[in-house]
Scaffold this active site. Structure first.
Site, mmCIF file in Angstrom:
data_model
loop_
_atom_site.group_PDB
_atom_site.id
_atom_site.type_symbol
_atom_site.label_atom_id
_atom_site.label_comp_id
_atom_site.label_asym_id
_atom_site.label_seq_id
_atom_site.Cartn_x
_atom_site.Cartn_y
_atom_site.Cartn_z
ATOM 1 C CG HIS A 92 0.646 4.934 -4.962
ATOM 2 N ND1 HIS A 92 -0.607 5.455 -4.959
ATOM 3 C CD2 HIS A 92 0.540 3.688 -5.480
ATOM 4 C CE1 HIS A 92 -1.448 4.561 -5.435
ATOM 5 N NE2 HIS A 92 -0.794 3.473 -5.775
HETATM 6 N N1 UDP Z 1 -4.336 3.242 2.259
HETATM 7 C C1 UDP Z 1 -3.940 3.009 3.568
HETATM 8 N N2 UDP Z 1 -2.924 3.761 4.096
HETATM 9 C C2 UDP Z 1 -2.287 4.738 3.377
HETATM 10 C C3 UDP Z 1 -2.693 4.959 2.037
HETATM 11 C C4 UDP Z 1 -3.713 4.184 1.501
HETATM 12 O O1 UDP Z 1 -4.518 2.159 4.251
HETATM 13 O O2 UDP Z 1 -1.375 5.372 3.917
HETATM 14 C C5 UDP Z 1 -5.424 2.432 1.715
HETATM 15 C C6 UDP Z 1 -6.561 3.232 1.161
HETATM 16 O O3 UDP Z 1 -7.459 3.588 2.196
HETATM 17 C C7 UDP Z 1 -7.166 2.281 0.159
HETATM 18 C C8 UDP Z 1 -5.963 1.529 -0.360
HETATM 19 O O4 UDP Z 1 -4.931 1.706 0.612
HETATM 20 O O5 UDP Z 1 -8.042 1.374 0.778
HETATM 21 C C9 UDP Z 1 -5.511 2.093 -1.678
HETATM 22 O O6 UDP Z 1 -4.286 1.553 -1.998
HETATM 23 P P1 UDP Z 1 -3.239 2.268 -2.942
HETATM 24 O O7 UDP Z 1 -3.532 3.727 -2.997
HETATM 25 O O8 UDP Z 1 -1.894 1.850 -2.475
HETATM 26 O O9 UDP Z 1 -3.437 1.552 -4.338
HETATM 27 P P2 UDP Z 1 -4.497 1.680 -5.522
HETATM 28 O O10 UDP Z 1 -5.879 1.747 -4.947
HETATM 29 O O11 UDP Z 1 -4.131 2.897 -6.313
HETATM 30 O O12 UDP Z 1 -4.291 0.438 -6.319
#
Ligand code: UDP
Length: 369
Positions: free
Chosen positions: A213
């Site tokens: 993403h």
């Molecule tokens: N997550 C979720 N559903 C999904 C994808 C990710 O609940 O379909 C959760 C994942 O388990 C983690 C968090 O979202 O706890 C991570 O968010 P994301 O990847 O959007 O952002 P980043 O961590 O890169 O800021």
């Protein structure tokens, strides 16, 4: 004594998850009272509401419904709206999480009104100033009063940048708190994984879970093509389950790649937290550009390949749990997938003891009395 008022500004999926740990304790503390502001950065039911429901969070007091547009327009709109709310609420402190535009907007609105800011997940650095997350987290750290850090490395970055030691509070990682609290709620046979076993033959312990993403991958056609090719080639040996982020879906659809990907991979919608934990926990491999998912891979001791040039969770690379695979060459990314399958890292415990949220609430309560 009147409880002190904290305004928490959140807006994106990982922030709902992180805030769930702290919000529940703020509610219980008696010394602090939280007013929750949702900027609206993520707004689909499966990117927002599901987390409030699953993680037992009260609905936000304010929902600003600001999303889309370029960074400047989005952050500017959030800044104006958060400022209006802060002028009305007059809180004693503002609490922000992570590294999104909502983090920066909440923080800037507060400091300009001389309201002290607490930053949870302070001190993380990828050292890539082209990434919007790095800019957001560095600026937020620079002006925050409380820097709640997850790791020793984060403390070191802040110290190097001149933060006063009294501002830095190593509390551990709130995502680890959440994982400890909810990780045991999932099992391999039910829910999505149970259904995928029936319909697509996806077996616990034998598939790769992928997430993509980050703008650096979705907005760069060459990088995205490399990732798609590497995952498609991996899927000839190991099934690949990909919960598709709305931004990635939109880009792939615009490029006309969605149908081919649908044939090769197991594409699903973005999932709620518990289903995501289920998919993570029973995967043989995780391939991701997410910050949070890298750590969750480690929490469940699943090898991880990070589809980026660098990571702010360096300790996972050093300990062998995570392998960086910059998406420049599909053969090399595929080689990283293959090398990681079945591998394990060193026995480390860098993210605290699962009481990060309690430490945050205790510190704020003490300092605001
Ligand atoms: N997550 C979720 N559903 C999904 C994808 C990710 O609940 O379909 C959760 C994942 O388990 C983690 C968090 O979202 O706890 C991570 O968010 P994301 O990847 O959007 O952002 P980043 O961590 O890169 O800021």
């Amino acid at each position: 004594m009147n409880p002190k008022k904290i305004v928490t500004v959140i807006g994106a999926r990982p922030q709902f998850i992180k805030a769930s740990a702290v919000s529940s304790l703020l509610a219980e503390s008696g010394l602090l009272r939280e007013v929750l502001v949702h900027t609206g950065q993520h707004f689909d039911a499966n990117m927002s509401d599901v987390f409030f429901a699953e993680l037992g969070m009260a609905p936000p007091a304010y929902h600003c419904a600001i999303h889309g547009g370029h960074h400047g327009a989005m952050t500017g709109a959030m800044l104006a709206e958060t400022e209006r709310i802060l002028l009305e609420e007059k809180p004693d402190a503002v609490l922000v999480y992570g590294d999104t535009n909502s983090t920066l907007a909440g923080c800037l609105a507060a400091v300009k009104l001389h309201i002290p800011v607490a930053h949870v997940e302070a001190g993380l650095r990828s050292l890539n100033m082209r990434s919007p997350e790095e800019v957001n987290r560095m600026l937020t750290d620079r002006v925050s009063r409380w820097l709640f850090t997850p790791t020793e490395g984060a403390d070191a970055h802040l110290a190097r940048e001149g933060a006063a030691s009294g501002q830095i509070h190593r509390v551990g990682d709130v995502m680890f708190d959440v994982a400890l609290r909810h990780g045991a709620r999932v099992h391999p046979g039910d829910g999505l994984l149970g259904r995928l076993r029936q319909t697509r033959g996806v077996r616990p312990g034998e598939y790769c879970l992928a997430t993509i993403h980050r703008a650096e991958n979705t907005d760069d056609p060459a990088r995205l093509a490399t990732i798609v090719e590497a995952l498609t080639r991996l899927a000839r040996d190991v099934q690949v389950v990909l919960p598709l982020h709305p931004r990635t879906r939109a880009v792939l659809a615009a490029q006309g790649r969605l149908d081919a990907l649908e044939q090769a991979l197991v594409l699903v919608e973005p999932q709620g937290y518990l289903t995501m934990v289920q998919l993570e926990k029973y995967a043989a491999l995780i391939a991701t550009d997410s910050g949070g998912v890298q750590k969750e891979a480690f929490f469940y001791r699943v090898p991880c390949v990070t589809l980026r040039d660098e990571t702010e969770w360096q300790e996972l690379v050093e300990s062998g749990w995570n392998r960086l695979a910059p998406p420049a060459d599909a053969a090399q990314v595929l080689a990283a997938f293959r090398a990681s399958l079945g591998s394990i890292g060193k026995n480390i415990a860098p993210y605290g003891t699962g009481d990060a949220a309690a430490r945050i609430v205790r510190q704020l309560a003490q300092d605001l009395q």
